[in-house]
Motif scaffolding. Sequence first.
Motif, mmCIF file in Angstrom:
data_model
loop_
_atom_site.group_PDB
_atom_site.id
_atom_site.type_symbol
_atom_site.label_atom_id
_atom_site.label_comp_id
_atom_site.label_asym_id
_atom_site.label_seq_id
_atom_site.Cartn_x
_atom_site.Cartn_y
_atom_site.Cartn_z
ATOM 1 N N GLU A 1 -19.730 -6.848 19.921
ATOM 2 C CA GLU A 1 -19.528 -7.732 21.066
ATOM 3 C C GLU A 1 -19.609 -9.206 20.646
ATOM 4 O OE1 GLU A 1 -22.419 -8.294 24.473
ATOM 5 O OE2 GLU A 1 -20.673 -7.461 25.529
ATOM 6 N N LEU A 2 -20.595 -9.535 19.816
ATOM 7 C CA LEU A 2 -20.724 -10.926 19.361
ATOM 8 C C LEU A 2 -19.538 -11.340 18.499
ATOM 9 C CD1 LEU A 2 -24.548 -11.106 18.652
ATOM 10 C CD2 LEU A 2 -23.273 -12.451 20.350
ATOM 11 N N TYR A 3 -19.072 -10.439 17.664
ATOM 12 C CA TYR A 3 -17.903 -10.745 16.846
ATOM 13 C C TYR A 3 -16.708 -11.082 17.738
ATOM 14 C CZ TYR A 3 -14.099 -10.285 13.526
ATOM 15 O OH TYR A 3 -12.984 -10.530 12.778
ATOM 16 N N ARG A 4 -16.501 -10.268 18.747
ATOM 17 C CA ARG A 4 -15.382 -10.502 19.682
ATOM 18 C C ARG A 4 -15.541 -11.845 20.396
ATOM 19 N NH1 ARG A 4 -14.999 -9.908 24.829
ATOM 20 N NH2 ARG A 4 -16.920 -8.717 25.088
ATOM 21 N N LEU A 5 -16.751 -12.147 20.841
ATOM 22 C CA LEU A 5 -16.994 -13.397 21.566
ATOM 23 C C LEU A 5 -16.902 -14.627 20.668
ATOM 24 C CD1 LEU A 5 -20.062 -12.297 23.723
ATOM 25 C CD2 LEU A 5 -17.786 -12.875 24.590
ATOM 26 N N LEU A 6 -17.364 -14.494 19.437
ATOM 27 C CA LEU A 6 -17.503 -15.667 18.561
ATOM 28 C C LEU A 6 -16.364 -15.846 17.555
ATOM 29 C CD1 LEU A 6 -21.354 -15.451 17.915
ATOM 30 C CD2 LEU A 6 -20.124 -16.945 19.526
ATOM 31 N N PHE A 7 -15.489 -14.857 17.428
ATOM 32 C CA PHE A 7 -14.357 -14.979 16.502
ATOM 33 C C PHE A 7 -13.527 -16.237 16.769
ATOM 34 C CE2 PHE A 7 -9.995 -14.153 15.132
ATOM 35 C CZ PHE A 7 -10.208 -13.894 13.790
ATOM 36 N N PRO A 8 -13.271 -16.591 18.029
ATOM 37 C CA PRO A 8 -12.486 -17.809 18.278
ATOM 38 C C PRO A 8 -13.148 -19.097 17.742
ATOM 39 C CG PRO A 8 -12.569 -16.466 20.266
ATOM 40 C CD PRO A 8 -13.536 -15.863 19.286
ATOM 41 N N PHE A 9 -14.440 -19.027 17.440
ATOM 42 C CA PHE A 9 -15.157 -20.191 16.914
ATOM 43 C C PHE A 9 -15.301 -20.134 15.397
ATOM 44 C CE2 PHE A 9 -16.640 -19.383 21.239
ATOM 45 C CZ PHE A 9 -16.317 -20.588 21.842
ATOM 46 N N GLY A 10 -14.620 -19.171 14.775
ATOM 47 C CA GLY A 10 -14.628 -19.078 13.314
ATOM 48 C C GLY A 10 -15.645 -18.105 12.740
ATOM 49 N N VAL A 11 -16.361 -17.378 13.588
ATOM 50 C CA VAL A 11 -17.311 -16.390 13.091
ATOM 51 C C VAL A 11 -16.543 -15.195 12.563
ATOM 52 C CG1 VAL A 11 -19.088 -14.731 13.802
ATOM 53 C CG2 VAL A 11 -19.243 -17.113 14.535
ATOM 54 N N ILE A 12 -16.809 -14.846 11.305
ATOM 55 C CA ILE A 12 -16.137 -13.695 10.724
ATOM 56 C C ILE A 12 -17.119 -12.614 10.293
ATOM 57 C CG2 ILE A 12 -14.080 -14.954 9.981
ATOM 58 C CD1 ILE A 12 -15.335 -14.987 7.146
ATOM 59 N N GLN A 13 -18.423 -12.871 10.454
ATOM 60 C CA GLN A 13 -19.413 -11.883 10.066
ATOM 61 C C GLN A 13 -20.607 -11.947 11.021
ATOM 62 O OE1 GLN A 13 -20.703 -12.305 6.009
ATOM 63 N NE2 GLN A 13 -21.721 -10.326 5.967
ATOM 64 N N VAL A 14 -20.998 -10.777 11.527
ATOM 65 C CA VAL A 14 -22.189 -10.622 12.358
ATOM 66 C C VAL A 14 -22.955 -9.441 11.781
ATOM 67 C CG1 VAL A 14 -23.112 -10.230 14.672
ATOM 68 C CG2 VAL A 14 -20.938 -11.456 14.398
ATOM 69 N N GLU A 15 -24.247 -9.612 11.556
ATOM 70 C CA GLU A 15 -25.066 -8.570 10.929
ATOM 71 C C GLU A 15 -26.271 -8.236 11.791
ATOM 72 O OE1 GLU A 15 -24.706 -6.909 8.021
ATOM 73 O OE2 GLU A 15 -22.927 -7.975 7.299
ATOM 74 N N HIS A 16 -26.626 -6.959 11.820
ATOM 75 C CA HIS A 16 -27.861 -6.486 12.450
ATOM 76 C C HIS A 16 -28.940 -6.568 11.375
ATOM 77 C CE1 HIS A 16 -30.071 -2.821 14.461
ATOM 78 N NE2 HIS A 16 -30.709 -3.953 14.655
ATOM 79 N N ILE A 17 -29.959 -7.363 11.638
ATOM 80 C CA ILE A 17 -31.049 -7.575 10.685
ATOM 81 C C ILE A 17 -32.369 -7.242 11.384
ATOM 82 C CG2 ILE A 17 -29.814 -9.299 9.316
ATOM 83 C CD1 ILE A 17 -31.448 -11.444 10.953
ATOM 84 N N GLY A 18 -33.457 -7.529 10.714
ATOM 85 C CA GLY A 18 -34.761 -7.336 11.326
ATOM 86 C C GLY A 18 -35.172 -5.874 11.345
ATOM 87 N N SER A 19 -36.333 -5.621 11.888
ATOM 88 C CA SER A 19 -36.936 -4.286 11.831
ATOM 89 C C SER A 19 -36.130 -3.215 12.538
ATOM 90 C CB SER A 19 -38.347 -4.348 12.403
ATOM 91 O OG SER A 19 -39.160 -5.173 11.592
ATOM 92 N N THR A 20 -35.426 -3.561 13.612
ATOM 93 C CA THR A 20 -34.646 -2.542 14.326
ATOM 94 C C THR A 20 -33.431 -2.075 13.533
ATOM 95 O OG1 THR A 20 -33.412 -4.226 15.550
ATOM 96 C CG2 THR A 20 -35.384 -3.291 16.628
ATOM 97 N N SER A 21 -33.102 -2.781 12.452
ATOM 98 C CA SER A 21 -31.966 -2.383 11.614
ATOM 99 C C SER A 21 -32.389 -1.445 10.487
ATOM 100 C CB SER A 21 -31.287 -3.623 11.028
ATOM 101 O OG SER A 21 -32.104 -4.222 10.027
ATOM 102 N N ILE A 22 -33.688 -1.130 10.422
ATOM 103 C CA ILE A 22 -34.215 -0.319 9.329
ATOM 104 C C ILE A 22 -34.720 1.009 9.903
ATOM 105 C CG2 ILE A 22 -35.946 -0.208 7.489
ATOM 106 C CD1 ILE A 22 -35.853 -3.397 7.680
ATOM 107 N N PRO A 23 -34.055 2.117 9.572
ATOM 108 C CA PRO A 23 -34.497 3.410 10.093
ATOM 109 C C PRO A 23 -35.966 3.688 9.761
ATOM 110 C CG PRO A 23 -32.350 3.610 9.043
ATOM 111 C CD PRO A 23 -32.866 2.228 8.731
ATOM 112 N N ASN A 24 -36.656 4.291 10.713
ATOM 113 C CA ASN A 24 -38.047 4.722 10.558
ATOM 114 C C ASN A 24 -39.072 3.592 10.505
ATOM 115 O OD1 ASN A 24 -37.196 7.484 10.399
ATOM 116 N ND2 ASN A 24 -36.585 7.058 8.289
#
Length: 180
Positions: free
Chosen positions: A37-60
């Motif tokens: 969703e963020l990629y779709r919203l921010l692509f017009p502003f030149g965003v080409i990469q969005v990453e899930h980081i932080g603890s919720t991105s790490i299984p277990n």
Amino acid sequence: MTNDNDQSNYPVWAMETVEIKKPDPIWIDRGIFECNELYRLLFPFGVIQVEHIGSTSIPNLPAKPIIDLMACIPSLNEIDEIITKLASKDWHYVPPELDKLSWRRFFIKVKNDKRIGHLHLMLKGEERWDKQLLFRDRLRMNPSLIIEYTNLKRKLAQEFINDREAYTEAKTEFVNRVTR
């Protein structure tokens, strides 16, 4: 004159306690959804990469149930338009004078007066980008680091239950050791 430390006018979600929850597999799916969703919203502003980081991105890994994301942007020239665009999807802008971290522009997604997402918008070339990815990837590959980090997070969440900034700061030494 107003007091910058007066928190009586802050929204409820700005004063949330630090609460660590059991790992939830849905966090990964939510991260994918929010990245798309963020990629779709921010692509017009030149965003080409969005990453899930932080603890919720790490299984277990137990975590605060907040999906942390980061997006790389070539310029902040259109930040006012970005703020407006993201506000339509429940993202609240935290200005740099409140955030106190000049290297990013920070947004918090809120639902039912609770934080459900953080977005760290960084300029292309920001050194913290690679560090965030390295930390995430090293934890994903090393179950013993997950155990160590879990124990640290639980201890710090009790110690700093009412101080999110102190909780985050207290994890810095661990993060730096993992990314060295």
